[in-house]
Enzyme design. Structure first.
Site, PDB file in Angstrom:
ATOM      1  N   ARG A 165       0.842  -1.214   0.000  1.00  0.00           N
ATOM      2  CA  ARG A 165       0.000   0.000   0.000  1.00  0.00           C
ATOM      3  C   ARG A 165       0.873   1.258   0.000  1.00  0.00           C
ATOM      4  O   ARG A 165       0.569   2.248   0.676  1.00  0.00           O
ATOM      5  CB  ARG A 165      -0.947   0.039   1.206  1.00  0.00           C
ATOM      6  CG  ARG A 165      -1.805  -1.159   1.385  1.00  0.00           C
ATOM      7  CD  ARG A 165      -2.889  -1.269   0.320  1.00  0.00           C
ATOM      8  NE  ARG A 165      -3.798  -2.360   0.638  1.00  0.00           N
ATOM      9  CZ  ARG A 165      -3.632  -3.614   0.188  1.00  0.00           C
ATOM     10  NH1 ARG A 165      -2.641  -3.912  -0.634  1.00  0.00           N
ATOM     11  NH2 ARG A 165      -4.492  -4.560   0.523  1.00  0.00           N
ATOM     12  N   SER A 238     -10.622   0.471   3.738  1.00  0.00           N
ATOM     13  CA  SER A 238      -9.833   0.268   4.968  1.00  0.00           C
ATOM     14  C   SER A 238      -9.329   1.617   5.471  1.00  0.00           C
ATOM     15  O   SER A 238      -8.692   2.357   4.725  1.00  0.00           O
ATOM     16  CB  SER A 238      -8.619  -0.617   4.688  1.00  0.00           C
ATOM     17  OG  SER A 238      -9.034  -1.816   4.124  1.00  0.00           O
ATOM     18  N   GLU A 333      -4.668   4.685   6.451  1.00  0.00           N
ATOM     19  CA  GLU A 333      -4.411   4.407   5.036  1.00  0.00           C
ATOM     20  C   GLU A 333      -4.781   5.604   4.147  1.00  0.00           C
ATOM     21  O   GLU A 333      -3.994   6.016   3.304  1.00  0.00           O
ATOM     22  CB  GLU A 333      -5.155   3.150   4.578  1.00  0.00           C
ATOM     23  CG  GLU A 333      -4.755   2.764   3.178  1.00  0.00           C
ATOM     24  CD  GLU A 333      -5.452   1.526   2.655  1.00  0.00           C
ATOM     25  OE1 GLU A 333      -5.083   0.428   3.055  1.00  0.00           O
ATOM     26  OE2 GLU A 333      -6.372   1.690   1.827  1.00  0.00           O
TER      27      GLU A 333
HETATM   28  P1  FAD Z   1      -8.260   9.688  -4.491  1.00  0.00           P
HETATM   29  O1  FAD Z   1      -8.931   9.346  -3.200  1.00  0.00           O
HETATM   30  O2  FAD Z   1      -8.867  10.726  -5.320  1.00  0.00           O
HETATM   31  O3  FAD Z   1      -6.745  10.071  -4.183  1.00  0.00           O
HETATM   32  C1  FAD Z   1      -5.952   9.270  -3.341  1.00  0.00           C
HETATM   33  C2  FAD Z   1      -4.537   9.870  -3.299  1.00  0.00           C
HETATM   34  O4  FAD Z   1      -3.950   9.767  -4.602  1.00  0.00           O
HETATM   35  C3  FAD Z   1      -4.545  11.358  -2.968  1.00  0.00           C
HETATM   36  O5  FAD Z   1      -3.388  11.645  -2.218  1.00  0.00           O
HETATM   37  C4  FAD Z   1      -4.484  12.036  -4.327  1.00  0.00           C
HETATM   38  O6  FAD Z   1      -3.874  13.316  -4.281  1.00  0.00           O
HETATM   39  C5  FAD Z   1      -3.627  11.062  -5.103  1.00  0.00           C
HETATM   40  N1  FAD Z   1      -3.964  11.061  -6.542  1.00  0.00           N
HETATM   41  C6  FAD Z   1      -5.165  10.768  -7.107  1.00  0.00           C
HETATM   42  N2  FAD Z   1      -5.079  10.848  -8.447  1.00  0.00           N
HETATM   43  C7  FAD Z   1      -3.806  11.206  -8.729  1.00  0.00           C
HETATM   44  C8  FAD Z   1      -3.102  11.475  -9.934  1.00  0.00           C
HETATM   45  N3  FAD Z   1      -3.680  11.372 -11.142  1.00  0.00           N
HETATM   46  N4  FAD Z   1      -1.795  11.847  -9.860  1.00  0.00           N
HETATM   47  C9  FAD Z   1      -1.180  11.953  -8.650  1.00  0.00           C
HETATM   48  N5  FAD Z   1      -1.798  11.722  -7.471  1.00  0.00           N
HETATM   49  C10 FAD Z   1      -3.092  11.356  -7.518  1.00  0.00           C
HETATM   50  N6  FAD Z   1      -7.636   0.216  -1.986  1.00  0.00           N
HETATM   51  C11 FAD Z   1      -6.884  -0.886  -2.220  1.00  0.00           C
HETATM   52  O7  FAD Z   1      -5.663  -0.779  -2.398  1.00  0.00           O
HETATM   53  N7  FAD Z   1      -7.441  -2.118  -2.265  1.00  0.00           N
HETATM   54  C12 FAD Z   1      -8.767  -2.321  -2.095  1.00  0.00           C
HETATM   55  O8  FAD Z   1      -9.231  -3.449  -2.162  1.00  0.00           O
HETATM   56  C13 FAD Z   1      -9.584  -1.179  -1.830  1.00  0.00           C
HETATM   57  N8  FAD Z   1     -10.902  -1.330  -1.606  1.00  0.00           N
HETATM   58  C14 FAD Z   1     -11.656  -0.235  -1.356  1.00  0.00           C
HETATM   59  C15 FAD Z   1     -13.025  -0.423  -1.110  1.00  0.00           C
HETATM   60  C16 FAD Z   1     -13.848   0.660  -0.855  1.00  0.00           C
HETATM   61  C17 FAD Z   1     -15.319   0.438  -0.615  1.00  0.00           C
HETATM   62  C18 FAD Z   1     -13.296   1.969  -0.856  1.00  0.00           C
HETATM   63  C19 FAD Z   1     -14.194   3.159  -0.646  1.00  0.00           C
HETATM   64  C20 FAD Z   1     -11.938   2.166  -1.069  1.00  0.00           C
HETATM   65  C21 FAD Z   1     -11.102   1.054  -1.303  1.00  0.00           C
HETATM   66  N9  FAD Z   1      -9.723   1.200  -1.533  1.00  0.00           N
HETATM   67  C22 FAD Z   1      -8.954   0.089  -1.793  1.00  0.00           C
HETATM   68  C23 FAD Z   1      -9.091   2.517  -1.470  1.00  0.00           C
HETATM   69  C24 FAD Z   1      -9.181   3.301  -2.821  1.00  0.00           C
HETATM   70  O9  FAD Z   1     -10.220   2.835  -3.603  1.00  0.00           O
HETATM   71  C25 FAD Z   1      -7.895   3.204  -3.626  1.00  0.00           C
HETATM   72  O10 FAD Z   1      -6.816   3.721  -2.872  1.00  0.00           O
HETATM   73  C26 FAD Z   1      -7.982   3.981  -4.949  1.00  0.00           C
HETATM   74  O11 FAD Z   1      -6.826   3.760  -5.717  1.00  0.00           O
HETATM   75  C27 FAD Z   1      -8.175   5.486  -4.744  1.00  0.00           C
HETATM   76  O12 FAD Z   1      -8.484   6.055  -6.001  1.00  0.00           O
HETATM   77  P2  FAD Z   1      -9.120   7.503  -6.125  1.00  0.00           P
HETATM   78  O13 FAD Z   1      -9.087   7.865  -7.554  1.00  0.00           O
HETATM   79  O14 FAD Z   1     -10.419   7.547  -5.448  1.00  0.00           O
HETATM   80  O15 FAD Z   1      -8.027   8.344  -5.322  1.00  0.00           O
HETATM   81  P1  NAP Z   2     -10.149 -10.482   4.870  1.00  0.00           P
HETATM   82  O1  NAP Z   2     -10.183 -11.590   3.880  1.00  0.00           O
HETATM   83  O2  NAP Z   2     -11.155 -10.448   5.963  1.00  0.00           O
HETATM   84  O3  NAP Z   2      -8.703 -10.470   5.540  1.00  0.00           O
HETATM   85  C1  NAP Z   2      -8.395  -9.521   6.559  1.00  0.00           C
HETATM   86  C2  NAP Z   2      -6.977  -9.079   6.372  1.00  0.00           C
HETATM   87  O4  NAP Z   2      -6.123 -10.205   6.478  1.00  0.00           O
HETATM   88  C3  NAP Z   2      -6.757  -8.459   5.027  1.00  0.00           C
HETATM   89  O5  NAP Z   2      -6.451  -7.125   5.234  1.00  0.00           O
HETATM   90  C4  NAP Z   2      -5.639  -9.250   4.381  1.00  0.00           C
HETATM   91  O6  NAP Z   2      -4.482  -8.491   4.102  1.00  0.00           O
HETATM   92  C5  NAP Z   2      -5.191 -10.232   5.432  1.00  0.00           C
HETATM   93  N1  NAP Z   2      -5.130 -11.589   4.842  1.00  0.00           N
HETATM   94  C6  NAP Z   2      -6.140 -12.479   4.735  1.00  0.00           C
HETATM   95  N2  NAP Z   2      -5.670 -13.642   4.239  1.00  0.00           N
HETATM   96  C7  NAP Z   2      -4.361 -13.461   4.011  1.00  0.00           C
HETATM   97  C8  NAP Z   2      -3.318 -14.302   3.519  1.00  0.00           C
HETATM   98  N3  NAP Z   2      -3.527 -15.577   3.184  1.00  0.00           N
HETATM   99  N4  NAP Z   2      -2.087 -13.795   3.405  1.00  0.00           N
HETATM  100  C9  NAP Z   2      -1.828 -12.535   3.751  1.00  0.00           C
HETATM  101  N5  NAP Z   2      -2.769 -11.689   4.241  1.00  0.00           N
HETATM  102  C10 NAP Z   2      -4.015 -12.155   4.383  1.00  0.00           C
HETATM  103  O7  NAP Z   2     -10.123  -9.080   4.110  1.00  0.00           O
HETATM  104  P2  NAP Z   2     -11.325  -8.243   3.476  1.00  0.00           P
HETATM  105  O8  NAP Z   2     -11.587  -7.070   4.323  1.00  0.00           O
HETATM  106  O9  NAP Z   2     -12.464  -9.150   3.112  1.00  0.00           O
HETATM  107  O10 NAP Z   2     -10.663  -7.731   2.134  1.00  0.00           O
HETATM  108  C11 NAP Z   2     -10.398  -8.621   1.077  1.00  0.00           C
HETATM  109  C12 NAP Z   2      -9.282  -8.061   0.211  1.00  0.00           C
HETATM  110  O11 NAP Z   2      -9.664  -6.788  -0.312  1.00  0.00           O
HETATM  111  C13 NAP Z   2      -7.987  -7.836   0.977  1.00  0.00           C
HETATM  112  O12 NAP Z   2      -6.908  -8.156   0.132  1.00  0.00           O
HETATM  113  C14 NAP Z   2      -7.997  -6.358   1.277  1.00  0.00           C
HETATM  114  O13 NAP Z   2      -6.695  -5.794   1.305  1.00  0.00           O
HETATM  115  C15 NAP Z   2      -8.768  -5.786   0.097  1.00  0.00           C
HETATM  116  N6  NAP Z   2      -9.484  -4.575   0.533  1.00  0.00           N
HETATM  117  C16 NAP Z   2      -8.763  -3.432   0.698  1.00  0.00           C
HETATM  118  C17 NAP Z   2      -9.406  -2.247   1.083  1.00  0.00           C
HETATM  119  C18 NAP Z   2      -8.658  -0.951   1.198  1.00  0.00           C
HETATM  120  O14 NAP Z   2      -9.275   0.081   1.310  1.00  0.00           O
HETATM  121  N7  NAP Z   2      -7.349  -0.979   1.162  1.00  0.00           N
HETATM  122  C19 NAP Z   2     -10.765  -2.260   1.325  1.00  0.00           C
HETATM  123  C20 NAP Z   2     -11.438  -3.443   1.195  1.00  0.00           C
HETATM  124  C21 NAP Z   2     -10.799  -4.615   0.785  1.00  0.00           C
HETATM  125  P3  NAP Z   2      -4.293  -7.645   2.758  1.00  0.00           P
HETATM  126  O15 NAP Z   2      -5.086  -6.412   2.998  1.00  0.00           O
HETATM  127  O16 NAP Z   2      -2.827  -7.393   2.764  1.00  0.00           O
HETATM  128  O17 NAP Z   2      -4.752  -8.453   1.605  1.00  0.00           O
END
Ligand code: FAD
Ligand code: NAP
Length: 338
Positions: A165, A238, A333
């Site tokens: 991340r 998250s 995050e």
């Molecule tokens: P923004 O929120 O608009 O911006 C995020 C950051 O990036 C800010 O600092 C912004 O300045 C910068 N930024 C945006 N666009 C640019 C650009 N073009 N150039 C330079 N900087 C820029 N994230 C995960 O990694 N895995 C997931 O599974 C995941 N699941 C999610 C589920 C939900 C329901 C939600 C709401 C969020 C989730 N996220 C997840 C977080 C998010 O979706 C990601 O981080 C996504 O990439 C953010 O995109 P955005 O365009 O909305 O970014």
């Molecule tokens: P989950 O399956 O309930 O698992 C909880 C956490 O445990 C996750 O954060 C995941 O880490 C970790 N995990 C589970 N199994 C793993 C394995 N075998 N090895 C290493 N790490 C493990 O998670 P969830 O909430 O349903 O989400 C599912 C996936 O979507 C995850 O990969 C999560 O990162 C992603 N997600 C991300 C966001 C976001 O905003 N960043 C939001 C929603 C979902 P990791 O996060 O490193 O995978």
């Protein structure tokens, strides 16, 4: 034409639905508009906030400078060989729409990253990841514009310094450039990643042979069952990163909490499930206008459409109680502005 608006409500532009105003706001549809906006800001020495889908930001107060919403579109194949396709996407493209288009084109590699909200341009910023796959696994290069000089930059995978991340855009290039396009290297033959146990189990339950389309469907189904859709219940996914701790901290915690949820990160660290820590500290479902999500304690929701300061107060209280119970520091995050 680049058009700058004054005093714009940012509530529709952030998925946490926080009410906050931008002193100045412009939507960017072309490279020329972007260069004009950067000049305009430079002349006035204003702070800058770059927004994609607003799904990973917390607006703690009104933003006193220029907010640029990046809406640069476009999708093209820039190269191809017998095994791979190099696909270039504009930074303003919606990430999940890109995943669906790739599935239709039979360009594989994005299926585990289905249904992540936000834009293509923000994906490298936090090296988006889910279900065992990260952006870096399919990333080839990106184009960006330097905010101060307006010079064009091209960064390959190594220069992006991707981590968990994390990327160079959260460190030495933080607030230094705007990503305008991202090129992905995708496979012509499916190379399925079933490393995530939950995904494997879901696949086994179907009794069907694994395919990229099925993986994508299962990921969408699992996400929808557990995560609140931001259009219905405002959230930014998250709210905390999973903390990485050393082996001795892990052993200490395991002695005290035998059911601790943790995953090894070779060679010497362990990833703790932040959601588990928060749940054990008694926060699951807690709160009112701003609350901890019932099905996943890692997600804070804002059904009351409260201000960012209320969301951050809840986050700080959670951090304090996890610190006092486990002696573990949680890190946010999403990025907090201003
Ligand atoms: P923004 O929120 O608009 O911006 C995020 C950051 O990036 C800010 O600092 C912004 O300045 C910068 N930024 C945006 N666009 C640019 C650009 N073009 N150039 C330079 N900087 C820029 N994230 C995960 O990694 N895995 C997931 O599974 C995941 N699941 C999610 C589920 C939900 C329901 C939600 C709401 C969020 C989730 N996220 C997840 C977080 C998010 O979706 C990601 O981080 C996504 O990439 C953010 O995109 P955005 O365009 O909305 O970014
Ligand atoms: P989950 O399956 O309930 O698992 C909880 C956490 O445990 C996750 O954060 C995941 O880490 C970790 N995990 C589970 N199994 C793993 C394995 N075998 N090895 C290493 N790490 C493990 O998670 P969830 O909430 O349903 O989400 C599912 C996936 O979507 C995850 O990969 C999560 O990162 C992603 N997600 C991300 C966001 C976001 O905003 N960043 C939001 C929603 C979902 P990791 O996060 O490193 O995978």
């Amino acid at each position: 034409m680049f058009r700058v608006l004054a005093q714009v409500d940012l509530q529709p532009y952030n998925t946490l639905a926080v009410p906050a105003k931008a002193a100045w706001f412009a939507e960017i549809h072309s490279r020329d508009e972007l260069l004009a906006a950067l000049r305009w800001r430079r002349e006035r020495c204003l702070p800058l906030l770059v927004l994609g889908g607003g799904s990973n930001v917390v607006l703690a107060a009104d933003f006193p400078g220029l907010v640029l919403k990046i809406s640069l579109l476009g999708l093209s194949v820039v190269a191809e060989d017998a095994h791979s396709v190099w696909l270039k996407a504009g930074a303003g493209e919606n990430w999940h729409k890109l995943v669906l288009q790739c599935l239709r084109r039979r360009n594989w590699g994005l299926e585990n990253l289905s249904l992540i909200p936000g834009s293509v341009g923000a994906a490298p910023v936090q090296n988006i990841g889910a279900y065992g796959v990260e952006l870096r696994d399919v990333f080839w290069e990106l184009e960006a514009v330097d905010i101060d000089s307006s010079a064009t930059l091209t960064l390959d995978r190594q220069s992006c310094e991707f981590g968990y991340r994390d990327s160079v855009f959260k460190r030495s290039l933080k607030d230094r450039c705007i990503i305008t396009a991202v090129t992905l290297k995708l496979d012509k033959q499916p190379r399925l990643n079933l490393s995530y146990p939950g995904l494997r189990e879901a696949l086994e339950e179907t009794g069907c042979p694994a395919s990229p389309q099925l993986i994508s469907e299962l990921v969408c189904r699992m996400r929808s069952a557990k995560l609140p859709a931001p259009e219905e219940v405002p959230n930014v996914g998250s709210f905390f990163k999973n903390p990485l701790v050393d082996l001795s901290t892990h052993s200490r915690l395991l002695e005290q909490y035998p059911d601790l949820v943790a995953y090894p990160v070779p060679p010497s660290r362990v990833k703790l499930a932040a959601g588990w820590l928060i749940e054990q500290a008694g926060w699951r479902g807690a709160g009112d206008g701003v609350a901890v999500h019932e099905h996943q304690a890692l997600v804070l929701v804002n059904p009351g459409r409260c201000g960012g300061e209320r969301v951050l107060e809840l986050a700080a209280a959670i951090c304090r109680s996890v610190r006092s119970k486990f002696s573990v520091e949680l890190e946010l995050e999403p990025r907090v502005y201003p």
